[in-house]
Design a protein around this motif. Structure first.
Motif, PDB file in Angstrom:
ATOM      1  N   ASP A  34       0.994  -1.268   0.132  1.00 18.37           N
ATOM      2  CA  ASP A  34      -0.024  -0.052   0.058  1.00 18.37           C
ATOM      3  C   ASP A  34       0.847   1.289  -0.031  1.00 18.37           C
ATOM      4  O   ASP A  34       0.220   2.144  -0.178  1.00 18.37           O
ATOM      5  CB  ASP A  34      -0.841   0.047   1.187  1.00 18.37           C
ATOM      6  N   LEU A  35       2.068   1.077   0.277  1.00 20.57           N
ATOM      7  CA  LEU A  35       3.222   2.325  -0.101  1.00 20.57           C
ATOM      8  C   LEU A  35       3.529   2.421  -1.253  1.00 20.57           C
ATOM      9  O   LEU A  35       3.818   1.776  -2.069  1.00 20.57           O
ATOM     10  CB  LEU A  35       4.285   2.240   0.598  1.00 20.57           C
ATOM     11  N   SER A  36       3.208   3.861  -1.725  1.00 22.09           N
ATOM     12  CA  SER A  36       3.722   4.209  -3.030  1.00 22.09           C
ATOM     13  C   SER A  36       5.204   4.392  -3.413  1.00 22.09           C
ATOM     14  O   SER A  36       5.837   5.097  -2.480  1.00 22.09           O
ATOM     15  CB  SER A  36       2.975   5.590  -3.229  1.00 22.09           C
ATOM     16  N   LEU A  37       5.855   3.729  -4.302  1.00 23.74           N
ATOM     17  CA  LEU A  37       7.164   3.568  -4.550  1.00 23.74           C
ATOM     18  C   LEU A  37       7.552   5.267  -5.051  1.00 23.74           C
ATOM     19  O   LEU A  37       8.641   5.855  -4.442  1.00 23.74           O
ATOM     20  CB  LEU A  37       7.597   2.785  -5.698  1.00 23.74           C
ATOM     21  N   ALA A  38       6.754   6.049  -5.699  1.00 26.36           N
ATOM     22  CA  ALA A  38       6.924   7.203  -6.239  1.00 26.36           C
ATOM     23  C   ALA A  38       6.835   8.239  -5.014  1.00 26.36           C
ATOM     24  O   ALA A  38       7.562   9.004  -4.935  1.00 26.36           O
ATOM     25  CB  ALA A  38       5.690   7.550  -7.311  1.00 26.36           C
ATOM     26  N   MET A  39       6.209   7.908  -4.201  1.00 24.58           N
ATOM     27  CA  MET A  39       6.112   8.926  -2.856  1.00 24.58           C
ATOM     28  C   MET A  39       7.249   8.777  -2.228  1.00 24.58           C
ATOM     29  O   MET A  39       8.001   9.853  -1.894  1.00 24.58           O
ATOM     30  CB  MET A  39       4.684   8.461  -1.958  1.00 24.58           C
TER      31      MET A  39
END
Lengths: 84, 84
Positions: A34-39
């Protein structure tokens, strides 16, 4: 200590420490879907630039908070890669 | 524009924009299990204090970045609650 530096220190402590429960949760769940890589990537580059900005304007809270945050984000990136 | 203000603006844009892909991912997956609630709460309080700090030292990049980040974190908190 200046009140203003104190507010900066508390702000830096909170935004930095906030990544500790995230690191702990990711480590415990062994899942980062659920963690965004881009973030994480944008945030890592961003805090590096904040560090430069902090050094430039001579703001200790900005420098300290962003260096520690950078280390925590690196660890999250490693887990994002590892637990994929 | 001052180079230093420019660096601050780019830093603020990156750390702020970084939450956009996170918001999009959470919205798309309809899942926020891997996101730490403590992280979101601490971060929200932290960016509010950063805004106070920014107003105090008169730093436009710090003020703007943290107000927008706060709004994005609020949206993530809402999704964390909604998609539980």
């Amino acid at each position: 200590m200046d009140t203003i530096v104190l507010v900066g220190c508390i702000a830096g402590t909170l935004t930095t420490l906030s990544f500790v429960p995230q690191v702990m949760r990711s480590w415990k769940l062994r899942e980062t879907k659920d963690l965004s890589l881009a973030m994480l990537l944008l945030f890592a580059i961003g805090v590096l630039l904040w560090t430069v900005y902090g050094i430039w304007i001579g703001s200790l809270p900005i420098i300290a908070a962003n260096i520690i945050t950078f280390a925590l984000i690196l660890f999250l990136l490693w887990m994002k890669y590892r637990f994929h």
